[in-house]
Design an enzyme around this catalytic site. Structure first.
Site, PDB file in Angstrom:
ATOM      1  N   HIS A  63       0.855  -1.190   0.000  1.00 39.23           N
ATOM      2  CA  HIS A  63       0.000   0.000   0.000  1.00 39.23           C
ATOM      3  C   HIS A  63       0.890   1.238   0.000  1.00 39.23           C
ATOM      4  O   HIS A  63       0.807   2.102   0.888  1.00 39.23           O
ATOM      5  CB  HIS A  63      -0.940  -0.022   1.197  1.00 39.23           C
ATOM      6  CG  HIS A  63      -2.078  -0.979   1.020  1.00 39.23           C
ATOM      7  ND1 HIS A  63      -3.160  -0.722   0.210  1.00 39.23           N
ATOM      8  CD2 HIS A  63      -2.280  -2.221   1.532  1.00 39.23           C
ATOM      9  CE1 HIS A  63      -3.989  -1.750   0.242  1.00 39.23           C
ATOM     10  NE2 HIS A  63      -3.477  -2.681   1.032  1.00 39.23           N
TER      11      HIS A  63
ATOM     12  N   ASP B  67      -6.267 -15.153  -7.907  1.00 38.65           N
ATOM     13  CA  ASP B  67      -7.715 -15.360  -8.038  1.00 38.65           C
ATOM     14  C   ASP B  67      -8.237 -15.001  -9.416  1.00 38.65           C
ATOM     15  O   ASP B  67      -9.439 -15.071  -9.661  1.00 38.65           O
ATOM     16  CB  ASP B  67      -8.479 -14.578  -6.963  1.00 38.65           C
ATOM     17  CG  ASP B  67      -8.278 -13.069  -7.062  1.00 38.65           C
ATOM     18  OD1 ASP B  67      -7.456 -12.619  -7.892  1.00 38.65           O
ATOM     19  OD2 ASP B  67      -8.932 -12.330  -6.294  1.00 38.65           O
TER      20      ASP B  67
ATOM     21  N   ASP C 151      -5.727 -13.077   0.808  1.00 38.48           N
ATOM     22  CA  ASP C 151      -6.224 -11.728   1.102  1.00 38.48           C
ATOM     23  C   ASP C 151      -7.750 -11.769   1.266  1.00 38.48           C
ATOM     24  O   ASP C 151      -8.452 -10.818   0.945  1.00 38.48           O
ATOM     25  CB  ASP C 151      -5.815 -10.738   0.007  1.00 38.48           C
ATOM     26  CG  ASP C 151      -6.018  -9.284   0.394  1.00 38.48           C
ATOM     27  OD1 ASP C 151      -6.159  -8.996   1.599  1.00 38.48           O
ATOM     28  OD2 ASP C 151      -6.050  -8.421  -0.515  1.00 38.48           O
TER      29      ASP C 151
END
Length: 360
Positions: free
Chosen positions: A175, A228, A254
């Site tokens: 981040h 994913d 996550d």
């Protein structure tokens, strides 16, 4: 006890059986019999916020235990409980509340994804809780904390990363809106993990490589990858895995509480989340808000993207176990290690899960 099947070991798939003695693997023996089931090491998830309608993010021990049990049923035998950016009081209370789960083995410790993150790249993190790195705060959170994600460009971040390393806590970079050089400074200060690389950071550019290239190209960094098909295109997943090699790539979920649940309205860190067609997004702005992934699905996605079975198993178990300092205990199907394993069908669906020598 003997578990028969095609055994995924480092660099090979060997027909045979895993012999279990109590909680430990006694031996792995090859034989020539035809086996359809696949046996892989128990998955190790470094980054998970919840699942099955339960969350780690509120500091509630009963809810956290149910989230861990949900992921255990999907083959995750070792995991960190990840919180999002939160008030200090919640972080402190969660460390205390989750101590019994660490002692009981349901979780391996706590991961704080924030609050020391870039406001420009906070994604689904609640901007109201972001703040500068604080060694004073961190010093009150030691114990069961195993990893902290931090943006290295923030004032005081490099000192915080050094402090984390000195206290045997993994410093992860994520981040972040940092430049390539600022990320390298964080790595030089002691960071060893890249949080969901590519996500929560500027895209790489040939004239400004940024965090992605700095993380992928640094030998001391293990890169988390959300396999994913949403966070990463399969081509990007394959590129990243080839750039790092399996020793530096860790599949993560996550996942948020919506994993394994129907589409609908959920919550993450005090923010409304809408899940549609298995994609979780902040209701207010559409930012991806974690995932609805499980580690068995991540393993299937990695194999579908082109990784062979031993490589996918290393990314899902062996490498993350090493990140946690547990390579001498678990993460592979080898004599003397903990009997954590997953029996998969030919189409890589979970049939049975064993943890510490017991079927769960």
């Amino acid at each position: 006890m003997k578990v028969h099947g095609r055994i995924v070991r480092p660099g090979a798939v060997v027909p045979g059986y895993v012999e279990i003695d109590g909680p430990t693997i006694l031996d792995v023996t090859a034989d020539e019999s035809d086996k359809s089931d696949l046996i892989v090491p128990g998955f190790v998830d470094l980054h998970c916020h919840g699942g099955g309608g339960h969350t780690f993010t509120r500091g509630n021990v009963e809810d956290a235990a149910k989230a861990a049990a949900f992921h255990l049923a999907h083959g995750t035998t070792t995991m960190l409980a990840s919180l999002v950016s939160s008030p200090f009081e919640l972080m402190r209370d969660a460390v205390q509340a989750y101590a019994p789960l660490v002692e009981g083995g349901q979780i391996a410790g706590i991961h704080f994804e924030g609050p020391y993150l870039s406001s420009a790249r906070c994604g689904a993190q609640n901007p109201d809780f972001l703040r500068g790195p604080s060694i004073d705060e961190l010093s009150q959170l030691v114990g069961n904390v195993r990893m902290v994600t931090i943006a290295p460009e923030l004032p005081g971040a490099l000192d915080a990363i050094k402090w984390l390393g000195a206290n045997k806590i993994i410093a992860a970079i994520g981040h972040t809106d940092a430049t390539y050089e600022q990320v390298l400074a964080g790595i030089n200060a002691g960071a060893t993990v890249g949080t969901h690389v590519f996500n929560g950071m500027p895209p790489m550019h040939h004239r400004e490589p940024g965090p992605v290239v700095a993380l992928l190209d640094s030998p001391g960094i293990v890169c988390e990858l959300v396999a994913d098909g949403i966070h990463l295109h399969d081509g990007t997943l394959r590129f990243a895995g080839h750039a790092t090699g399996p020793d530096r790539a860790a599949l993560i979920t996550d996942a948020m509480d919506a994993a394994g649940m129907p589409d609908g309205d959920y919550e993450l860190g005090g923010q409304a989340v809408t899940v549609a067609d298995r994609v979780a997004r902040l209701t207010r702005n559409g930012s991806i808000a974690g995932s609805t992934l499980t580690m068995d699905a991540a393993f299937r996605q990695a194999v579908g993207a082109g990784f062979d079975l031993p490589t996918a198993a290393a990314m899902a178990a062996t490498t993350p176990a090493r990140v946690l300092g547990l390579a001498d205990e678990l993460g592979a199907l080898e004599a003397g290690l903990r009997a954590d394993l997953v029996v998969l069908s030919e189409d890589l669906r979970v049939k049975r899960v064993m943890r510490q020598g017991a079927w769960v």
